[in-house]
Scaffold this motif. Structure first.
Motif, PDB file in Angstrom:
ATOM      1  N   LEU A 189       4.044 -25.217 -11.068  1.00 16.35           N
ATOM      2  CA  LEU A 189       4.828 -25.742  -9.952  1.00 16.35           C
ATOM      3  C   LEU A 189       4.395 -25.118  -8.634  1.00 16.35           C
ATOM      4  N   GLN A 190       4.164 -23.823  -8.610  1.00 15.88           N
ATOM      5  CA  GLN A 190       3.802 -23.148  -7.370  1.00 15.88           C
ATOM      6  C   GLN A 190       2.402 -23.565  -6.905  1.00 15.88           C
ATOM      7  N   ALA A 191       1.454 -23.658  -7.810  1.00 20.39           N
ATOM      8  CA  ALA A 191       0.109 -24.091  -7.428  1.00 20.39           C
ATOM      9  C   ALA A 191       0.106 -25.543  -6.978  1.00 20.39           C
ATOM     10  N   TRP A 192       0.954 -26.380  -7.578  1.00 20.67           N
ATOM     11  CA  TRP A 192       1.057 -27.768  -7.134  1.00 20.67           C
ATOM     12  C   TRP A 192       1.546 -27.841  -5.681  1.00 20.67           C
ATOM     13  N   ILE A 193       2.480 -26.998  -5.312  1.00 20.41           N
ATOM     14  CA  ILE A 193       2.955 -26.966  -3.921  1.00 20.41           C
ATOM     15  C   ILE A 193       1.846 -26.492  -2.998  1.00 20.41           C
ATOM     16  N   TYR A 194       1.119 -25.471  -3.399  1.00 20.49           N
ATOM     17  CA  TYR A 194       0.005 -24.989  -2.578  1.00 20.49           C
ATOM     18  C   TYR A 194      -1.043 -26.081  -2.364  1.00 20.49           C
ATOM     19  N   GLU A 195      -1.332 -26.852  -3.404  1.00 20.21           N
ATOM     20  CA  GLU A 195      -2.379 -27.864  -3.311  1.00 20.21           C
ATOM     21  C   GLU A 195      -1.981 -29.004  -2.378  1.00 20.21           C
ATOM     22  N   HIS A 196      -0.753 -29.450  -2.464  1.00 13.40           N
ATOM     23  CA  HIS A 196      -0.337 -30.639  -1.724  1.00 13.40           C
ATOM     24  C   HIS A 196       0.265 -30.313  -0.355  1.00 13.40           C
ATOM     25  N   PHE A 197       0.630 -29.078  -0.119  1.00 11.52           N
ATOM     26  CA  PHE A 197       1.176 -28.681   1.184  1.00 11.52           C
ATOM     27  C   PHE A 197       0.461 -27.419   1.671  1.00 11.52           C
ATOM     28  N   PRO A 198      -0.848 -27.486   1.850  1.00  9.67           N
ATOM     29  CA  PRO A 198      -1.606 -26.260   2.169  1.00  9.67           C
ATOM     30  C   PRO A 198      -1.284 -25.708   3.544  1.00  9.67           C
ATOM     31  N   GLU A 199      -0.868 -26.537   4.497  1.00  6.53           N
ATOM     32  CA  GLU A 199      -0.601 -26.054   5.847  1.00  6.53           C
ATOM     33  C   GLU A 199       0.714 -25.289   5.936  1.00  6.53           C
ATOM     34  N   MET A 200       1.584 -25.485   4.973  1.00  5.33           N
ATOM     35  CA  MET A 200       2.927 -24.910   5.061  1.00  5.33           C
ATOM     36  C   MET A 200       3.066 -23.606   4.296  1.00  5.33           C
ATOM     37  N   PHE A 201       2.498 -23.541   3.093  1.00  6.26           N
ATOM     38  CA  PHE A 201       2.836 -22.439   2.205  1.00  6.26           C
ATOM     39  C   PHE A 201       1.642 -21.650   1.684  1.00  6.26           C
ATOM     40  N   SER A 202       0.444 -22.186   1.743  1.00  7.21           N
ATOM     41  CA  SER A 202      -0.639 -21.624   0.948  1.00  7.21           C
ATOM     42  C   SER A 202      -1.336 -20.468   1.652  1.00  7.21           C
ATOM     43  N   SER A 203      -1.991 -19.645   0.834  1.00  6.14           N
ATOM     44  CA  SER A 203      -2.868 -18.581   1.298  1.00  6.14           C
ATOM     45  C   SER A 203      -4.117 -18.636   0.422  1.00  6.14           C
ATOM     46  N   PRO A 204      -5.200 -19.312   0.872  1.00 10.66           N
ATOM     47  CA  PRO A 204      -6.350 -19.555  -0.007  1.00 10.66           C
ATOM     48  C   PRO A 204      -7.165 -18.299  -0.257  1.00 10.66           C
ATOM     49  N   ASP A 205      -7.829 -18.305  -1.412  1.00 11.14           N
ATOM     50  CA  ASP A 205      -8.762 -17.247  -1.786  1.00 11.14           C
ATOM     51  C   ASP A 205     -10.171 -17.741  -1.476  1.00 11.14           C
ATOM     52  N   MET A 206     -10.822 -17.128  -0.499  1.00  9.72           N
ATOM     53  CA  MET A 206     -12.135 -17.585  -0.052  1.00  9.72           C
ATOM     54  C   MET A 206     -13.225 -17.377  -1.108  1.00  9.72           C
ATOM     55  N   ALA A 207     -12.983 -16.525  -2.100  1.00  7.77           N
ATOM     56  CA  ALA A 207     -13.980 -16.284  -3.140  1.00  7.77           C
ATOM     57  C   ALA A 207     -13.878 -17.273  -4.295  1.00  7.77           C
ATOM     58  N   TYR A 208     -13.013 -18.262  -4.202  1.00  9.52           N
ATOM     59  CA  TYR A 208     -12.819 -19.212  -5.299  1.00  9.52           C
ATOM     60  C   TYR A 208     -14.032 -20.129  -5.437  1.00  9.52           C
ATOM     61  N   ILE A 209     -14.380 -20.459  -6.678  1.00  4.78           N
ATOM     62  CA  ILE A 209     -15.427 -21.435  -6.972  1.00  4.78           C
ATOM     63  C   ILE A 209     -14.804 -22.554  -7.794  1.00  4.78           C
ATOM     64  N   GLU A 210     -15.334 -23.781  -7.667  1.00  6.95           N
ATOM     65  CA  GLU A 210     -14.695 -24.965  -8.224  1.00  6.95           C
ATOM     66  C   GLU A 210     -14.771 -25.045  -9.743  1.00  6.95           C
ATOM     67  N   SER A 211     -15.568 -24.235 -10.382  1.00  2.00           N
ATOM     68  CA  SER A 211     -15.643 -24.279 -11.842  1.00  2.00           C
ATOM     69  C   SER A 211     -14.434 -23.625 -12.501  1.00  2.00           C
ATOM     70  N   ARG A 212     -13.598 -22.944 -11.744  1.00  2.00           N
ATOM     71  CA  ARG A 212     -12.432 -22.254 -12.278  1.00  2.00           C
ATOM     72  C   ARG A 212     -11.185 -23.107 -12.070  1.00  2.00           C
ATOM     73  N   PRO A 213     -10.089 -22.833 -12.774  1.00  4.82           N
ATOM     74  CA  PRO A 213      -8.850 -23.593 -12.561  1.00  4.82           C
ATOM     75  C   PRO A 213      -8.370 -23.484 -11.116  1.00  4.82           C
ATOM     76  N   ARG A 214      -7.779 -24.560 -10.625  1.00  4.92           N
ATOM     77  CA  ARG A 214      -7.349 -24.572  -9.231  1.00  4.92           C
ATOM     78  C   ARG A 214      -6.180 -23.625  -8.973  1.00  4.92           C
ATOM     79  N   ALA A 215      -5.511 -23.154 -10.010  1.00  3.24           N
ATOM     80  CA  ALA A 215      -4.456 -22.162  -9.818  1.00  3.24           C
ATOM     81  C   ALA A 215      -5.014 -20.868  -9.248  1.00  3.24           C
ATOM     82  N   LEU A 216      -6.304 -20.590  -9.479  1.00  3.81           N
ATOM     83  CA  LEU A 216      -6.932 -19.375  -8.963  1.00  3.81           C
ATOM     84  C   LEU A 216      -7.411 -19.536  -7.528  1.00  3.81           C
ATOM     85  N   ARG A 217      -7.262 -20.731  -6.968  1.00  5.44           N
ATOM     86  CA  ARG A 217      -7.707 -20.949  -5.596  1.00  5.44           C
ATOM     87  C   ARG A 217      -6.764 -20.293  -4.591  1.00  5.44           C
ATOM     88  N   TRP A 218      -5.554 -19.995  -5.007  1.00 10.99           N
ATOM     89  CA  TRP A 218      -4.531 -19.520  -4.074  1.00 10.99           C
ATOM     90  C   TRP A 218      -4.108 -18.100  -4.407  1.00 10.99           C
TER      91      TRP A 218
END
Length: 618
Positions: A305-334
């Protein structure tokens, strides 16, 4: 031969007294009662129709949200408040049972099950105000979040992209609830415990469950040098501990149901289940339960639920991880963090959401590593044991890149004991996906809907949660008294362009070049369109990004919407050798500051923003 049983009467009860024929007066009274009886159902039906007419603050038409009078949002609108929900999050407990090189045989089985990504992608921190604010917008009848601009929900595509667990396979089904005696027998057979140990544990849990701590204490010390039976016992215990901390985390907060142990009986078949679909059904049910005003706790896999909010509302709540790579689950992007805002402020922020604040298709860059699953178009019911929940992709077509139309009425899920055919429908899911006609056309722009959608949605939904008289900012009357230029078209275009650029910057260096240049081109078109609309008022000139009015998503809730007084038609341009001062807007301007008198010679029309208490640099 006479029977010893007493005779039965027409009413179904037994009596030894002889049957007596009714008198004439009794028959007349019965006829009168029969004539009066239909009035009572008619009276009840009138009361029901009166309740279903509408609710304060919406919905006007209760044909969809029929149980809204029990919803927490209905209580909030009437002045009752509920504190942030207590969250059941076991992200930190997963680190207490690590599978190192000495337990490689256990890890190999976990990898074959498809559940290995859950070990690393679970968030250790969950934001109570943020999750509580979204839970208040969940509607059980539609299994969607009702936001000011329409419906959104967690789809099977979201589960597959965020968690990287399988969403196809056999449905997780149980024929009936597990009894304590059967739970004890499963523990003895599949975990190798004694009858005394199993009984003691279920008695302590007071249910057919075992404590997560008990699983760690008894099986975490088994390594590859142990016997094959002990390794199988430890593998089942670890998988039970894993799903109890993630997919099926219930509100007990300390235990997991033994019923899931049956899924790990044959360790060679643990990868054949649709774990993602079961997780989604369980999450739907936990959100549905938490919409009741008296509930104070939220279970389920909160990382999803929390990662879904980060993905769809990135301007409001998210704090991205700049070291993320796309081969990993998107839950690790935040980087999960606690939102510092209060629950009331988050309610108001969600009340002000606009279509442009949403990232409708967040997995565009992820498709190369994780293609779109066609099963996400499945329309029907999903299961997790005895939990059956409807799944309606036709209500959130914009999340699939299609134009949103008015969806059909949601269907009620069948009872668990009558849902035998659901497994067969799920196995033939290709026959139950939305056809091309139901999917509609592709969007020309993100968040597009048909013209009549919002009028229909406004009638059947509760779009605003926080009542106007309880808001922390300006009231409706105060906002209407502001000058008309506070929400000018150019400011709106600037805010949209800035949100788009911030989204590109937050994506890091893993974005494709086409997406990067496409976003820059779209931002340029937005600003160019803003200049064209204001060309009749002043000469278009590029303005610094810091001069734009803050968007509603980033504006403080305790301050009214900021605005500035319009400057004169022309002012002196700053010298070419001196950088212009940084712009700033006073949230509480006391009086307008007059710009310097225009000098002789040609001038250009520019907008200058100056604080009322700071002198302008020369």
């Amino acid at each position: 031969m006479k029977s010893d049983m007493p005779p039965r009467t027409r009413g179904g009860y037994t009596s030894t007294a002889p049957r007596r024929r009714p008198t004439g007066s009794e028959r007349r009274r019965r006829v009168q009662l029969r004539e009066v009886e239909p009035e009572h159902p008619q009276h009840d039906r009138d009361e029901t129709e009166e309740v279903l007419e509408g609710a304060p603050g919406g919905p006007i038409d209760r044909c969809i949200l029929q149980s809204f009078h029990k919803h927490v949002a209905a209580k909030i609108w009437l002045g009752e408040d509920r504190a942030p929900l207590k969250l059941v999050n076991h992200g930190a407990k997963l680190q207490l049972w690590e599978l190192d090189v000495d337990r490689s045989r256990i890890y190999e089985t976990v990898q074959r099950s498809g559940l290995a990504p859950l070990i690393s992608c679970s968030h250790r921190v969950a934001s109570r105000p943020m999750l509580s604010a979204f839970c208040e917008r969940w509607q059980p009848e539609t299994t969607t979040f009702h936001l000011p601009f329409g419906e959104m929900t967690i789809t099977l595509d979201d589960v597959a992209s965020i968690l990287h667990i399988p969403i196809t396979g056999s449905m997780i089904s149980f024929s009936q609830p597990l009894r304590v005696d059967d739970a004890n027998a499963l523990l003895v057979e599949l975990l190798g415990t004694t009858d005394v140990e199993a009984s003691r544990e279920t008695e302590q849990c007071r249910s057919p469950s075992v404590r997560l701590q008990w699983l760690r204490e008894n099986f975490s010390t088994i390594t590859d040098v142990s016997s094959d039976d002990d390794i199988d016992f430890a593998t089942r215990a670890f998988l039970l501990h894993l799903v109890g901390c993630t997919l099926f985390a219930d509100k007990s907060a300390t235990s997991v149901g033994v019923v899931y142990l049956e899924l790990f009986r044959d360790l060679s078949m643990v990868g054949s289940y649709a774990w993602g679909a079961a997780c989604l059904a369980f999450m739907y049910r936990q959100l549905t339960t938490a919409t009741r005003f008296e509930v104070r706790q939220l279970g389920g896999y909160l990382t999803l639920l929390q990662a879904w909010i980060y993905e769809h509302f990135p301007e409001m709540f998210s704090s991205p991880d700049m070291a993320y790579i796309e081969s990993r689950p998107r839950a690790l992007r935040w980087r999960p963090h606690v939102i510092p805002d209060s629950l009331q402020s988050l309610r108001e922020r969600l009340d002000r959401l606009q279509i442009s604040d949403v990232c409708w298709e967040p997995y565009v860059d992820h498709r190369a590593e994780h293609p779109f699953p066609d099963i996400a178009w499945f329309s029907g019911c999903i299961k997790c044991g005895l939990v059956v929940e409807p799944y309606h992709p036709e209500r959130v077509l914009r999340q699939f890149g299609h134009i949103q139309t008015i969806p059909p009425r949601p269907f009620a899920p069948p009872r668990p004991d009558r849902s035998i055919l659901l497994d067969q429908y799920w196995e033939r899911w290709t026959d139950h996906v939305l056809i091309d006609h139901s999917r509609g056309r592709r969007c020309h722009y993100s968040g597009e809907s048909v013209a009549e959608y919002m009028a229909w949605y406004d009638r059947i939904s509760h779009r605003i949660v926080q009542p106007p008289h309880l808001r922390s900012g300006f009231t409706t009357d105060a906002r209407s008294s502001l000058p008309s230029h506070t929400a000018s078209t150019s400011d709106s275009h600037n805010a949209r362009a800035l949100r788009l650029l911030r989204h590109v910057i937050s994506g890091g260096r893993q974005q494709s070049g086409d997406y990067f240049w496409g976003a820059l081109n779209e931002a340029h078109n937005i600003l160019a369109g803003s200049d064209e609309t204001s060309a009749s008022h002043s000469t278009p000139s590029p303005a610094p990004a810091s001069h734009s009015t803050p968007s509603p998503a980033t504006r403080p809730f305790f301050c009214p919407p900021t605005f500035v007084y319009p400057p004169p038609a022309s002012v002196d341009p700053p010298p070419a050798s001196v950088d212009p001062p940084p712009a700033a807007v006073d949230p509480h301007p006391s009086s307008p500051v007059a710009p310097p008198a225009p000098a002789a010679g040609p001038t250009t029309s520019t907008t200058v923003y100056v604080r009322s208490k700071r002198k302008k640099k020369t």
